[in-house]
Write an enzyme that holds these catalytic residues in place. Structure first.
Site, mmCIF file in Angstrom:
data_model
loop_
_atom_site.group_PDB
_atom_site.id
_atom_site.type_symbol
_atom_site.label_atom_id
_atom_site.label_comp_id
_atom_site.label_asym_id
_atom_site.label_seq_id
_atom_site.Cartn_x
_atom_site.Cartn_y
_atom_site.Cartn_z
ATOM 1 N N GLU A 236 9.187 10.327 9.173
ATOM 2 C CA GLU A 236 8.027 11.230 9.241
ATOM 3 C C GLU A 236 6.702 10.468 9.157
ATOM 4 O O GLU A 236 5.733 10.818 9.832
ATOM 5 C CB GLU A 236 8.112 12.265 8.100
ATOM 6 C CG GLU A 236 6.989 13.264 8.080
ATOM 7 C CD GLU A 236 6.882 14.076 9.366
ATOM 8 O OE1 GLU A 236 7.773 14.895 9.607
ATOM 9 O OE2 GLU A 236 5.908 13.881 10.133
ATOM 10 N N LYS B 102 3.175 4.792 18.319
ATOM 11 C CA LYS B 102 3.276 6.171 17.811
ATOM 12 C C LYS B 102 3.461 7.143 18.974
ATOM 13 O O LYS B 102 4.256 8.086 18.882
ATOM 14 C CB LYS B 102 2.027 6.516 16.997
ATOM 15 C CG LYS B 102 1.908 5.698 15.710
ATOM 16 C CD LYS B 102 0.518 5.834 15.099
ATOM 17 C CE LYS B 102 0.394 5.080 13.781
ATOM 18 N NZ LYS B 102 -0.997 4.990 13.314
ATOM 19 N N ILE C 65 0.376 13.518 8.135
ATOM 20 C CA ILE C 65 0.500 14.762 8.917
ATOM 21 C C ILE C 65 1.968 15.037 9.223
ATOM 22 O O ILE C 65 2.653 14.164 9.765
ATOM 23 C CB ILE C 65 -0.260 14.655 10.267
ATOM 24 C CG1 ILE C 65 -1.711 14.252 10.051
ATOM 25 C CG2 ILE C 65 -0.156 15.954 11.058
ATOM 26 C CD1 ILE C 65 -2.449 13.909 11.342
ATOM 27 N N GLY D 196 -12.182 -2.236 3.647
ATOM 28 C CA GLY D 196 -10.722 -2.093 3.629
ATOM 29 C C GLY D 196 -10.203 -1.023 4.588
ATOM 30 O O GLY D 196 -9.025 -0.673 4.555
ATOM 31 N N GLY E 85 -3.591 5.721 4.846
ATOM 32 C CA GLY E 85 -3.896 5.766 3.404
ATOM 33 C C GLY E 85 -2.614 5.834 2.597
ATOM 34 O O GLY E 85 -1.621 6.431 3.020
ATOM 35 N N THR F 275 0.835 -1.213 0.000
ATOM 36 C CA THR F 275 0.000 0.000 0.000
ATOM 37 C C THR F 275 0.867 1.259 0.000
ATOM 38 O O THR F 275 0.666 2.170 -0.805
ATOM 39 C CB THR F 275 -0.904 -0.005 1.259
ATOM 40 O OG1 THR F 275 -1.598 -1.244 1.292
ATOM 41 C CG2 THR F 275 -1.898 1.126 1.247
ATOM 42 N N VAL F 276 1.836 1.322 0.909
ATOM 43 C CA VAL F 276 2.650 2.545 1.007
ATOM 44 C C VAL F 276 3.689 2.587 -0.122
ATOM 45 O O VAL F 276 3.895 3.635 -0.744
ATOM 46 C CB VAL F 276 3.325 2.665 2.398
ATOM 47 C CG1 VAL F 276 4.112 3.969 2.495
ATOM 48 C CG2 VAL F 276 2.289 2.604 3.520
ATOM 49 N N LYS G 101 6.364 2.185 12.034
ATOM 50 C CA LYS G 101 6.363 2.619 13.445
ATOM 51 C C LYS G 101 6.828 1.528 14.393
ATOM 52 O O LYS G 101 7.394 1.812 15.439
ATOM 53 C CB LYS G 101 4.982 3.136 13.852
ATOM 54 C CG LYS G 101 3.860 2.135 13.753
ATOM 55 C CD LYS G 101 2.900 2.532 12.686
ATOM 56 C CE LYS G 101 2.019 1.379 12.271
ATOM 57 N NZ LYS G 101 1.091 1.726 11.226
ATOM 58 N N GLU H 26 -7.982 -3.805 9.104
ATOM 59 C CA GLU H 26 -7.274 -5.024 8.699
ATOM 60 C C GLU H 26 -8.136 -6.251 9.023
ATOM 61 O O GLU H 26 -8.970 -6.201 9.939
ATOM 62 C CB GLU H 26 -5.970 -5.159 9.504
ATOM 63 C CG GLU H 26 -5.047 -3.986 9.411
ATOM 64 C CD GLU H 26 -4.138 -4.048 8.199
ATOM 65 O OE1 GLU H 26 -4.059 -5.121 7.583
ATOM 66 O OE2 GLU H 26 -3.531 -3.027 7.874
HETATM 67 N N1 HSE Z 1 -3.458 1.079 10.968
HETATM 68 C C1 HSE Z 1 -3.029 2.426 11.083
HETATM 69 C C2 HSE Z 1 -4.227 3.324 11.425
HETATM 70 C C3 HSE Z 1 -2.398 2.868 9.786
HETATM 71 O O1 HSE Z 1 -5.370 2.841 11.352
HETATM 72 O O2 HSE Z 1 -4.056 4.471 11.790
HETATM 73 C C4 HSE Z 1 -1.539 4.094 9.888
HETATM 74 O O3 HSE Z 1 -0.450 3.922 10.741
#
Ligand code: HSE
Length: 409
Positions: free
Chosen positions: A124, A200, A131, A182, A301, A11-12, A100, A185
């Site tokens: 970041e 985080k 953000i 989606g 996203g 995804t990323v 993370k 997860e």
């Molecule tokens: N699973 C994380 C969330 C994705 O829902 O915020 C972003 O780190």
């Protein structure tokens, strides 16, 4: 020209390729350098996708190529991400990441490895998705003694709580539809149990307070026990339930301590976090000179997260041969026990326990929900968590209790 490699085309990773392709000119202008993706590492092949010509399956190809100056690690998980990152840094390549888990577990070590090799390790995208929060904390809010971080750091749980509030649905029902769309997860544990948010919070607290906050020592409670009834009580109170990640620095006898926890909290409209809905994230940072600053945006996203990753690529390309200073000391931050923290609590009790509960908790008013004749809810007076637990034992237990975050911003 600077060549880079992307580890992971999920995804990323695919977002990183898209951002670099779509905004190529803008990015090159900002970096004052042409940036080109030379390799994308993935176990899979992507026949028919233009990326296929850059796909490699062996990390050593990237590691041993001196042309690759920046490695983008967007594989997720601890292993082999840790080994690949360490090896790339030792080989004199800068690394940036959205991972993370890896930053929370090995952040100070990887920053030190980067600096020992005159390169950078940037992250970041590890907190708050798109953000900008790591760079502002590290490079912008440098004139302040930062003493509080409070945020909504997980998009999945904020989406679930928002849907429960707006559509009057139960937790399981919303989770199921979030998974189908989606947004959540298939194995939602890391999000719904608060494990993602606590990592985080640990990263942000480490940067804000300058010492390593161990996420394993931070009290963490997820949203799985929040019911439709809890949400109905919150609405009656004019409040919302949010999964907050919050830490506060205190100094006792010259030593830094930190109160930190991840938990569902009731908040009212006097804090802007009240208006943060859906998959959006927001972080409030308090500095002793600045007061509160608020950061808000898409917390997850593909493209928002990739935007943050690519901003690190630009920073690393701009600083080839120079290390960026990080205020993150490997020395452990003392995480104080939450049991000494004082707050108010929202409590639901069975009617038969109400009188005793009232005499012990000194509530301002009692709330009764239609159709819930056998129970009542109230907000307790302010007390420590330890005191709260001991009073609850004396009146025979609660149906549920939710912490209240009193904020003046
Ligand atoms: N699973 C994380 C969330 C994705 O829902 O915020 C972003 O780190």
């Amino acid at each position: 020209m600077t060549k880079i490699a992307v580890l992971g085309y999920g995804t990323v990773g695919s977002g990183v390729v898209e951002v670099l392709t779509k905004n190529q000119k803008i990015i090159n202008n900002k970096a004052k350098e042409e940036i080109e993706i030379k390799y994308v590492l993935d176990l899979r092949d992507f026949p028919g996708d233009p990326i296929q010509e850059k796909i490699v399956h062996d990390f050593d190809v990237i590691l041993k190529d001196p042309e690759v100056r920046v490695v983008v690690e967007v594989m997720g998980g601890l292993h082999p991400a840790y080994e690949f990152t360490k090896a790339a840094l030792e080989e004199g390549k800068s690394v940036c990441t959205s991972n993370k888990e890896l930053v929370a577990e090995f952040g100070p070590e990887l920053i030190a490895t980067a600096h020992a090799n005159n390169v950078n390790y940037l992250f970041e995208a590890s907190c708050g998705g798109g953000i900008p929060i790591i760079r502002p904390l590290n490079s912008s809010i440098t004139a302040d003694d930062v003493d509080e971080i409070t945020g909504i750091l997980n998009g999945t749980t904020n989406y679930i709580l928002t849907e429960m509030t707006e559509k009057g649905l139960g937790y399981e029902e919303v989770l199921k539809s979030a998974q189908e769309m989606g947004y959540a997860e298939r194995n939602p544990e890391a999000d719904v149990e608060g494990y993602d948010a606590v990592r985080k919070l640990a990263i942000l607290s480490s940067l804000a307070y300058g010492r390593t906050a161990d996420y394993k020592k931070i009290y963490t409670e997820g949203i799985t026990k929040i019911s439709k009834d809890d949400i109905d009580y919150a609405k009656t109170l004019g409040m919302k339930i949010k999964l907050l990640a919050t830490s506060r620095k205190t100094v006792v006898d010259g030593e830094k301590h930190c109160y930190a926890l991840v938990s569902p909290f009731l908040i009212d409209a006097s804090t802007p976090l009240y208006a943060v809905n859906g998959v959006y994230n927001s972080i409030l940072v308090h500095g002793n000179m600045l007061g509160y600053a608020m950061f808000y945006g898409a917390g997850a996203g593909s493209l928002p997260t990739a935007s943050a990753v690519v901003s690190d690529v630009v920073d690393e390309v701009r600083h080839l041969g120079r290390t960026l200073i990080f205020n993150w000391n490997p020395k452990q931050l003392d995480i104080a026990s939450v049991e000494n923290e004082e707050r108010r609590f929202f409590v639901r009790v069975k009617k038969e326990n109400l009188d005793k509960a009232k005499s012990l908790m000194n509530p301002e008013k009692i709330i009764e929900l239609e159709g819930k004749a056998d129970e009542a809810g109230f907000i307790s007076e302010r007390m420590s968590e330890k005191e709260f637990e001991s009073r609850v034992e004396k009146f025979g237990g609660v149906i549920s209790r939710i912490r209240i975050k009193d904020m003046t911003v």
